[in-house]
Design a protein around this motif. Structure first.
Motif, PDB file in Angstrom:
ATOM      1  N   GLU A 184      -7.384   4.602  -2.185  1.00  0.00           N
ATOM      2  CA  GLU A 184      -6.706   4.472  -0.897  1.00  0.00           C
ATOM      3  C   GLU A 184      -6.817   5.757  -0.074  1.00  0.00           C
ATOM      4  OE1 GLU A 184      -5.530   1.753   0.211  1.00  0.00           O
ATOM      5  OE2 GLU A 184      -4.835   0.488  -1.445  1.00  0.00           O
ATOM      6  N   SER A 218      -1.177  -1.412  -7.203  1.00  0.00           N
ATOM      7  CA  SER A 218      -1.396   0.016  -6.985  1.00  0.00           C
ATOM      8  C   SER A 218      -0.698   0.774  -8.100  1.00  0.00           C
ATOM      9  CB  SER A 218      -0.845   0.427  -5.614  1.00  0.00           C
ATOM     10  OG  SER A 218      -1.018   1.806  -5.401  1.00  0.00           O
ATOM     11  N   THR A 242      -5.880   1.666  -6.430  1.00  0.00           N
ATOM     12  CA  THR A 242      -5.565   0.240  -6.355  1.00  0.00           C
ATOM     13  C   THR A 242      -6.553  -0.518  -7.239  1.00  0.00           C
ATOM     14  OG1 THR A 242      -4.671   0.404  -4.127  1.00  0.00           O
ATOM     15  CG2 THR A 242      -5.426  -1.763  -4.837  1.00  0.00           C
ATOM     16  N   ARG A 244       0.844  -1.189   0.000  1.00  0.00           N
ATOM     17  CA  ARG A 244       0.000   0.000   0.000  1.00  0.00           C
ATOM     18  C   ARG A 244       0.885   1.247   0.000  1.00  0.00           C
ATOM     19  NH1 ARG A 244      -4.632  -0.939   4.169  1.00  0.00           N
ATOM     20  NH2 ARG A 244      -3.110  -0.193   5.700  1.00  0.00           N
ATOM     21  N   ARG A 245       0.566   2.208  -0.842  1.00  0.00           N
ATOM     22  CA  ARG A 245       1.460   3.354  -1.026  1.00  0.00           C
ATOM     23  C   ARG A 245       1.432   4.331   0.132  1.00  0.00           C
ATOM     24  NH1 ARG A 245       4.062   3.858  -5.589  1.00  0.00           N
ATOM     25  NH2 ARG A 245       3.598   2.356  -7.227  1.00  0.00           N
TER      26      ARG A 245
END
Length: 561
Positions: free
Chosen positions: A441, A421, A428, A376-377
């Motif tokens: 997100e 992502s 995403t 997850r960024r």
């Protein structure tokens, strides 16, 4: 500390070597990594911020030759394939060269740090134990005792374990991760394995640190993991004052060489004994003398964790992975209970896979297959998907219980083939079969209007094994033994897609048969019809139509699906 940039002094030789090299020579990236490695391990001096001194290409070639001499390679002075492969091997964190690089000797291979213990009885204690290894604390302590005894029988030194934290130990042993308050931060699985500090009066003198993210083993029958006894013997050589050796059979060679056999039978090479006895003198022994060891050898743990099936190791070159993900610059390839890791340099951490449950701590034992994964960024959390659920990890530690895919916008009971992502809109994408969903997100909610047809990604294979974004920004769809590349920011495959994934990603030979021909693009829609393949990243207000038309050439590179 490892420098973050090459600096001006290495810029000229780097460019000269990259420009003048023929096609078979290393790329500019390889040269950059090589210079960084040579400086890190003492073959080149660190950059001096007070001067802009230029280093000649000859100096760089001389440093490469010294490294090759140390590693037992042909002294070509070039970053050839064997040299680069050696640089990528797991190894000790400490430098190889303790003085001027040219002082590496051909006859006497061992190196001395110039410091020794001024007493004959040394105390030691294991201060922390590995968190994810199958080796319990008793086995770890026994292996440390055996490793110290290897040096004691050749030097006359005595090693005594102290169990109380109130007793000061000469050699403190820790298992640590990443930065741990010294000058040698660890780098995760593979790479640097451990380090120890030379004797002296400093509080850290003699202390020995092991990377807790390694899979530490003992007596492994299939070669999986890193043998703790072999690495401990090497590091305790440093703790007694020995540097790295270039002798072929020396335990003090800087690169990990695998297990060394039973601890109760192992004895140092002649080169190691010579170096040790230069520091502490010879120990008189009769020909029938046997080293004094603890009478009980540590029990060998089961190679397989109790929650893992007794499955054969798969062949990575066969492709058809369950999941593929870019996690902090490394590419993970999942297959059944196993996974491989590809470093940013393009080198596999190991040709043998590691076990998923040993690495991802807390993953439930009933999870047999990872169907998709991504990082997850926003917060760097890692999500692993299996069935209609997913799990969230911080680093390698599980956070909380399983969560349903409904949270990400999928119908109840639905599963995913691929998740990734996309950095160009921060969204995403979750793919199942020939359709996909999109999750925001930043807003922590699914985007409306989904699922949509996967054909919006022109040329993508249906139901891909997984999708990931490379370190250069290109997007890769994987299926079977092939991959489809989407250039940075594009939703249309590159003309050279698909290609065999083996040579680029897995250190495998190209198959005898070529990749199948990609499907031809759909015909251009006739005037008056709409085949809307992409949409602009939605804003709260849309610009007027005329203004939008005038901006289309500028916006062509930022279209999002």
């Amino acid at each position: 500390m490892r420098p973050l940039a090459l600096g001006l002094r290495f810029l000229t030789p780097l460019l000269l070597l990259a420009r003048s090299a023929p096609a078979s020579e290393p790329s500019a990236q390889d040269v950059s990594l090589g210079v960084d490695w040579l400086r890190l391990y003492g073959y080149l001096p660190p950059p001096d911020p007070a001067q802009a001194q230029l280093q000649s290409p000859e100096k760089l070639r001389d440093a490469i030759k010294v490294m090759q001499r140390f590693a037992g390679l042909p002294e070509t002075g070039r970053l050839d394939k064997r040299t680069l492969e050696t640089m990528r091997k797991p190894r000790c964190s400490l430098p190889d060269v303790l003085g001027p690089a040219g002082l590496v000797r051909r006859r006497r291979r061992y190196a001395l740090s110039g410091s020794v213990w001024r007493k004959r009885i040394l105390t030691w204690r294991v201060q922390s134990f590995p968190q994810s290894s199958l080796l319990n604390p008793q086995i770890v302590r026994t292996l440390m005792s055996y490793a110290l005894t290897v040096w004691g029988v050749e030097s006359g030194l005595t090693f005594q374990e102290v169990n109380s934290q109130h007793q000061e130990a000469d050699i403190l042993i820790d298992f640590a991760r990443a930065y741990h308050q010294d000058s040698y931060p660890f780098d995760g699985l593979g790479g640097t394995l451990a380090h120890a500090f030379f004797p002296g009066e400093h509080p850290i003198s003699g202390d020995t640190h092991f990377d807790d993210e390694e899979i530490w083993t003992f007596g492994s029958q299939d070669g999986e993991g890193t043998d703790l006894f072999a690495v401990a013997v090497h590091e305790f050589g440093h703790a007694l004052g020995l540097g790295h050796s270039s002798a072929p059979n020396s335990i003090m060679r800087p690169f990990y060489q695998g297990p060394v056999g039973d601890p109760d039978k192992y004895r140092l090479s002649q080169d190691d004994r010579d170096g040790l006895q230069q520091l502490y003198g010879k120990v008189p022994q009769t020909p029938n003398d046997q080293p004094t060891r603890k009478p009980l050898i540590p029990p060998r743990p089961s190679v397989l964790p109790p929650d893992s099936p007794s499955a054969p190791v798969p062949d990575r070159c066969e492709g058809s992975f369950d999941a593929i993900a870019n996690i902090r610059g490394e590419t993970f390839f999942f297959k059944g209970p196993w996974f491989w890791r590809l470093q940013p340099s393009g080198q596999l951490v190991s040709p043998r896979p590691a076990r998923v449950h040993r690495f991802w701590e807390g993953l439930p034992s009933h999870v047999r297959v990872i169907q998709a994964a991504y990082a997850r960024r926003g917060d760097g959390r890692i999500l692993l998907f299996s069935g209609p659920q997913f799990w969230v990890f911080r680093e390698r530690q599980l956070e909380g219980a399983a969560r349903p895919l409904e949270e990400l916008g999928l119908p109840p009971g639905e599963e995913v083939d691929a998740v990734f992502s996309w950095p160009f809109n921060g969204k995403t994408y979750l793919i199942r079969g020939q359709q996909y969903w999109r999750y925001d997100e930043a807003a922590a909610r699914p985007d409306p209007g989904y699922p949509r047809d996967l054909s919006l990604w022109e040329g993508a294979p249906p139901a891909p094994d997984d999708v990931t974004v490379g370190n250069t920004g290109d997007t890769y769809f994987f299926k079977g033994t092939h991959y489809w590349r989407f250039p940075k920011g594009s939703v249309k495959t590159a003309p050279d897609s698909p290609q065999s994934m083996g040579p680029k990603w897995l250190d495998c030979p190209a198959p005898d048969f070529g990749p199948r021909t990609p499907e031809p693009p759909k015909p251009t829609p006739k005037p008056g019809t709409c085949d809307c393949r992409c949409e602009l990243n939605q804003a709260s207000e849309r610009p007027p139509a005329l203004l939008l038309l005038s901006l289309l050439p500028l916006l062509a590179g930022v279209l999002f699906c």
